[in-house]
Write a protein that holds these residues in place. Structure first.
Motif, PDB file in Angstrom:
ATOM      1  N   PHE A 177       0.850  -1.185   0.000  1.00  0.00           N
ATOM      2  CA  PHE A 177       0.000   0.000   0.000  1.00  0.00           C
ATOM      3  C   PHE A 177       0.892   1.244   0.000  1.00  0.00           C
ATOM      4  O   PHE A 177       1.881   1.304   0.737  1.00  0.00           O
ATOM      5  CB  PHE A 177      -0.882   0.030   1.246  1.00  0.00           C
ATOM      6  CG  PHE A 177      -1.807  -1.145   1.384  1.00  0.00           C
ATOM      7  CD1 PHE A 177      -3.129  -1.067   0.947  1.00  0.00           C
ATOM      8  CD2 PHE A 177      -1.363  -2.333   1.955  1.00  0.00           C
ATOM      9  CE1 PHE A 177      -3.987  -2.147   1.082  1.00  0.00           C
ATOM     10  CE2 PHE A 177      -2.214  -3.414   2.095  1.00  0.00           C
ATOM     11  CZ  PHE A 177      -3.529  -3.322   1.656  1.00  0.00           C
ATOM     12  N   ALA A 180      -1.536   5.065   2.025  1.00  0.00           N
ATOM     13  CA  ALA A 180      -2.812   4.451   2.395  1.00  0.00           C
ATOM     14  C   ALA A 180      -3.294   5.002   3.732  1.00  0.00           C
ATOM     15  O   ALA A 180      -2.536   5.051   4.710  1.00  0.00           O
ATOM     16  CB  ALA A 180      -2.658   2.939   2.484  1.00  0.00           C
ATOM     17  N   GLY A 182      -5.627   4.521   6.945  1.00  0.00           N
ATOM     18  CA  GLY A 182      -6.237   3.413   7.647  1.00  0.00           C
ATOM     19  C   GLY A 182      -5.755   3.337   9.080  1.00  0.00           C
ATOM     20  O   GLY A 182      -5.301   4.333   9.651  1.00  0.00           O
ATOM     21  N   THR A 207      -7.623  -0.703   5.898  1.00  0.00           N
ATOM     22  CA  THR A 207      -7.791   0.604   5.273  1.00  0.00           C
ATOM     23  C   THR A 207      -9.010   1.320   5.856  1.00  0.00           C
ATOM     24  O   THR A 207      -9.895   0.712   6.459  1.00  0.00           O
ATOM     25  CB  THR A 207      -7.958   0.463   3.754  1.00  0.00           C
ATOM     26  OG1 THR A 207      -9.055  -0.426   3.477  1.00  0.00           O
ATOM     27  CG2 THR A 207      -6.696  -0.087   3.108  1.00  0.00           C
TER      28      THR A 207
END
Length: 262
Positions: A177, A180, A182, A207
């Motif tokens: 990722f 990202a 999250g 995420t």
């Protein structure tokens, strides 16, 4: 002598298993880390799920684990449970599904740690280590933010006869990722829990849209605030039947575990 020491530690910890059988109203769940089975059993291929997620949810709203036959990575966050399968997709967990190994708690923030310029998992661990109040407690750790890079994995469902975990992860799916957003969900376990849990940090990721994630192999953190929940209590539920009753849990499997976690 080493074997004897290990047994004495396990015996001391298992003395609190009785907490696992008490109704939630009778135990301080927000200060108890509840665990299903042991990491050494999982390492040796004891992969049959036996504890339902319906029951697990009564012990915590935050945590990590896996599923029957090692079918993916489990993330519990804000009371919702997710299964990241080998396709990298996060699926809602059904109550009748079962786990062979999980660790959960009711997350309450006791401490916050500022993390800056952590270029990898090792550096993140170092920064967190400097702020933990003791090396003799369990901690739940949550980090929300946008991460420049995260590398995760998930393992496909295994067939019987089950392999050792080291062999199962040879067929793992790896996901990367970039930038990202999250949440990192994880547990820090002390060294004396060797054989029961993963000493040190064990992190999973999901995420923000709750659609992907996995077990974290590496990550970068530019700037974030880690929230830490100090859990003074520990409770465990062991299998009552099956392969667990015959597996040899006296071995030192730490080097094997370290290889798998990387």
């Amino acid at each position: 002598m080493q074997m004897k020491g290990k047994f004495s530690i396990i015996g001391a910890l298992l003395s609190v298993i009785i907490l696992a059988s008490l109704p939630c109203a009778q135990c301080a769940d927000d200060d108890v880390l509840f665990q299903v089975s042991t990491i050494d059993a999982l390492l040796q291929g004891v992969l049959d799920g036996f504890f339902t997620f319906e029951d697990l949810k009564t012990h915590g709203d935050f945590g990590i684990g896996t599923f029957d036959s090692l079918d993916g990575e489990m993330i519990a966050l804000d009371g919702e449970y997710y299964q990241v399968k080998a396709d990298g997709v996060a699926y809602p967990v059904q109550s009748n599904m079962t786990s062979p190994f999980s660790t959960v708690t009711y997350f309450q923030v006791d401490q916050t740690v500022a993390v800056q310029n952590a270029s990898n998992f090792t550096e993140l661990s170092r920064q967190l280590d400097e702020e933990l109040p003791s090396r003799n407690a369990f901690y739940a750790v949550r980090i929300d933010g946008t991460f420049p890079y995260i590398k995760t994995r998930s393992v496909p469902k295994q067939d019987k006869p089950y392999p050792r975990l080291a062999d199962a992860v040879k067929n793992q799916s790896v996901f990367e990722f970039h930038n990202a957003t999250g949440t990192v969900v994880g547990i820090w376990a002390p060294e004396f829990s060797e054989g029961l849990n993963v000493p040190g940090y064990h992190f999973h990721f999901i995420t923000e849209d709750r659609k992907a994630g996995g077990h974290i192999l590496d990550l970068q953190v530019d700037e974030a605030e880690a929230k830490v929940d100090i859990t003074a209590g520990f409770a465990m539920q062991l299998p009552t039947t099956g392969d667990f009753y015959n597996v040899d849990l006296t071995q030192d499997l730490q080097s094997e575990l370290e290889t798998i976690e990387k």
